[in-house]
Design a protein around this motif. Structure first.
Motif, PDB file in Angstrom:
ATOM      1  N   ARG A  13      39.775  27.428  35.013  1.00 58.11           N
ATOM      2  CA  ARG A  13      39.544  26.361  35.992  1.00 58.11           C
ATOM      3  C   ARG A  13      39.034  25.088  35.351  1.00 58.11           C
ATOM      4  O   ARG A  13      39.476  23.990  35.687  1.00 58.11           O
ATOM      5  N   SER A  14      38.080  25.249  34.432  1.00 59.24           N
ATOM      6  CA  SER A  14      37.467  24.070  33.817  1.00 59.24           C
ATOM      7  C   SER A  14      38.489  23.313  32.970  1.00 59.24           C
ATOM      8  O   SER A  14      38.294  22.155  32.645  1.00 59.24           O
ATOM      9  N   GLN A  15      39.588  23.984  32.623  1.00 57.32           N
ATOM     10  CA  GLN A  15      40.628  23.309  31.834  1.00 57.32           C
ATOM     11  C   GLN A  15      41.865  22.996  32.675  1.00 57.32           C
ATOM     12  O   GLN A  15      42.950  22.790  32.149  1.00 57.32           O
ATOM     13  N   GLY A  16      41.680  23.009  33.980  1.00 61.86           N
ATOM     14  CA  GLY A  16      42.786  22.658  34.864  1.00 61.86           C
ATOM     15  C   GLY A  16      43.882  23.707  34.901  1.00 61.86           C
ATOM     16  O   GLY A  16      45.023  23.424  35.252  1.00 61.86           O
ATOM     17  N   ALA A  17      43.547  24.926  34.533  1.00 65.35           N
ATOM     18  CA  ALA A  17      44.537  26.005  34.556  1.00 65.35           C
ATOM     19  C   ALA A  17      44.195  26.986  35.680  1.00 65.35           C
ATOM     20  O   ALA A  17      43.121  26.909  36.268  1.00 65.35           O
ATOM     21  N   SER A  18      45.112  27.886  35.979  1.00 69.31           N
ATOM     22  CA  SER A  18      44.870  28.896  37.014  1.00 69.31           C
ATOM     23  C   SER A  18      45.089  30.283  36.452  1.00 69.31           C
ATOM     24  O   SER A  18      46.043  30.516  35.714  1.00 69.31           O
ATOM     25  N   LEU A  19      44.227  31.174  36.878  1.00 67.48           N
ATOM     26  CA  LEU A  19      44.312  32.565  36.475  1.00 67.48           C
ATOM     27  C   LEU A  19      44.449  33.383  37.747  1.00 67.48           C
ATOM     28  O   LEU A  19      43.607  33.277  38.633  1.00 67.48           O
ATOM     29  N   LYS A  20      45.525  34.138  37.856  1.00 63.98           N
ATOM     30  CA  LYS A  20      45.720  34.948  39.063  1.00 63.98           C
ATOM     31  C   LYS A  20      45.835  36.417  38.682  1.00 63.98           C
ATOM     32  O   LYS A  20      46.268  36.739  37.579  1.00 63.98           O
ATOM     33  N   LEU A  21      45.441  37.276  39.596  1.00 62.76           N
ATOM     34  CA  LEU A  21      45.498  38.714  39.331  1.00 62.76           C
ATOM     35  C   LEU A  21      46.573  39.351  40.200  1.00 62.76           C
ATOM     36  O   LEU A  21      46.794  38.927  41.330  1.00 62.76           O
ATOM     37  N   CYS A  22      47.225  40.384  39.683  1.00 67.60           N
ATOM     38  CA  CYS A  22      48.160  41.130  40.521  1.00 67.60           C
ATOM     39  C   CYS A  22      48.074  42.624  40.226  1.00 67.60           C
ATOM     40  O   CYS A  22      47.524  43.030  39.203  1.00 67.60           O
ATOM     41  N   ASN A  23      48.636  43.403  41.130  1.00 63.51           N
ATOM     42  CA  ASN A  23      48.672  44.869  41.000  1.00 63.51           C
ATOM     43  C   ASN A  23      47.299  45.457  40.734  1.00 63.51           C
ATOM     44  O   ASN A  23      47.099  46.169  39.763  1.00 63.51           O
ATOM     45  N   LEU A  24      46.362  45.171  41.633  1.00 66.59           N
ATOM     46  CA  LEU A  24      45.000  45.630  41.393  1.00 66.59           C
ATOM     47  C   LEU A  24      44.818  47.140  41.511  1.00 66.59           C
ATOM     48  O   LEU A  24      44.002  47.714  40.813  1.00 66.59           O
ATOM     49  N   GLY A  25      45.549  47.762  42.413  1.00 64.70           N
ATOM     50  CA  GLY A  25      45.273  49.181  42.635  1.00 64.70           C
ATOM     51  C   GLY A  25      44.026  49.326  43.493  1.00 64.70           C
ATOM     52  O   GLY A  25      43.178  48.442  43.520  1.00 64.70           O
ATOM     53  N   ASN A  26      43.923  50.439  44.196  1.00 64.20           N
ATOM     54  CA  ASN A  26      42.843  50.614  45.175  1.00 64.20           C
ATOM     55  C   ASN A  26      41.449  50.581  44.570  1.00 64.20           C
ATOM     56  O   ASN A  26      40.546  49.955  45.100  1.00 64.20           O
ATOM     57  N   ARG A  27      41.294  51.275  43.438  1.00 66.05           N
ATOM     58  CA  ARG A  27      39.957  51.394  42.877  1.00 66.05           C
ATOM     59  C   ARG A  27      39.421  50.041  42.436  1.00 66.05           C
ATOM     60  O   ARG A  27      38.280  49.677  42.719  1.00 66.05           O
ATOM     61  N   PHE A  28      40.275  49.301  41.770  1.00 67.37           N
ATOM     62  CA  PHE A  28      39.865  48.006  41.252  1.00 67.37           C
ATOM     63  C   PHE A  28      39.626  47.020  42.389  1.00 67.37           C
ATOM     64  O   PHE A  28      38.703  46.226  42.364  1.00 67.37           O
ATOM     65  N   GLN A  29      40.477  47.094  43.398  1.00 67.19           N
ATOM     66  CA  GLN A  29      40.336  46.231  44.569  1.00 67.19           C
ATOM     67  C   GLN A  29      38.982  46.503  45.232  1.00 67.19           C
ATOM     68  O   GLN A  29      38.285  45.590  45.651  1.00 67.19           O
ATOM     69  N   GLU A  30      38.611  47.778  45.289  1.00 72.21           N
ATOM     70  CA  GLU A  30      37.332  48.180  45.877  1.00 72.21           C
ATOM     71  C   GLU A  30      36.168  47.599  45.090  1.00 72.21           C
ATOM     72  O   GLU A  30      35.221  47.076  45.669  1.00 72.21           O
ATOM     73  N   ILE A  31      36.255  47.707  43.766  1.00 71.68           N
ATOM     74  CA  ILE A  31      35.196  47.172  42.898  1.00 71.68           C
ATOM     75  C   ILE A  31      35.032  45.680  43.158  1.00 71.68           C
ATOM     76  O   ILE A  31      33.928  45.172  43.302  1.00 71.68           O
ATOM     77  N   LEU A  32      36.162  44.975  43.250  1.00 72.99           N
ATOM     78  CA  LEU A  32      36.091  43.531  43.483  1.00 72.99           C
ATOM     79  C   LEU A  32      35.522  43.216  44.862  1.00 72.99           C
ATOM     80  O   LEU A  32      34.839  42.208  45.033  1.00 72.99           O
ATOM     81  N   GLN A  33      35.812  44.073  45.826  1.00 73.67           N
ATOM     82  CA  GLN A  33      35.276  43.853  47.169  1.00 73.67           C
ATOM     83  C   GLN A  33      33.764  44.047  47.174  1.00 73.67           C
ATOM     84  O   GLN A  33      33.021  43.212  47.684  1.00 73.67           O
ATOM     85  N   VAL A  34      33.329  45.162  46.599  1.00 73.56           N
ATOM     86  CA  VAL A  34      31.910  45.501  46.560  1.00 73.56           C
ATOM     87  C   VAL A  34      31.111  44.425  45.829  1.00 73.56           C
ATOM     88  O   VAL A  34      30.027  44.044  46.252  1.00 73.56           O
ATOM     89  N   THR A  35      31.661  43.915  44.729  1.00 72.94           N
ATOM     90  CA  THR A  35      30.948  42.913  43.933  1.00 72.94           C
ATOM     91  C   THR A  35      31.177  41.498  44.471  1.00 72.94           C
ATOM     92  O   THR A  35      30.736  40.528  43.857  1.00 72.94           O
TER      93      THR A  35
END
Length: 117
Positions: free
Chosen positions: A74-96
């Motif tokens: 972001r600080s360099q004007g770029a974008s980082l996107k995530l895909c194919n998280l899977g349930n477990r990882f999606q859960e971790i991201l939700q909880v955090t």
């Protein structure tokens, strides 16, 4: 001992897709991941997709490096996107509460196309 994280990048329509496989954990793995993103940004790559399909485990240091990579981009004007998280990882991201930080897509194709808008 071999590193527990494999990374390969390929460019699709001007978007760099990084396939991650294994574990993003404290030490060599999270450092290598940070390094990779740093080098992509230094190389002028602005559109980056991280395909998490084959990530089996991520610890707090791994999450930390993901967040750091996101802010770096972001600080360099770029974008980082995530895909194919899977349930477990999606859960971790939700909880955090990190799910709101990242741009998350179901598939690699969706993530790549999102840059064309």
């Amino acid at each position: 001992m071999a590193m527990a994280l494999k990374m390969n990048s390929l460019e699709v329509d001007g978007v760099v897709v990084v396939g991650l496989e294994g574990r993003i954990v404290l030490g060599e793995e999270s450092n290598a991941f940070r390094e990779l993103v740093k080098n992509l940004l230094a190389g002028g790559k602005k559109n980056i997709v991280l395909n998490m399909d084959h990530i089996t485990y991520i610890d707090s240091a791994g999450l930390g490096s993901l967040v750091a990579a996101h802010h770096n981009a972001r600080s360099q004007g770029a974008s980082l996107k995530l895909c194919n998280l899977g349930n477990r990882f999606q859960e971790i991201l939700q909880v955090t509460k990190l799910l709101t930080v990242f741009d998350v897509y179901l598939s690699e194709a969706e993530a790549v196309h999102s840059f064309a808008k």
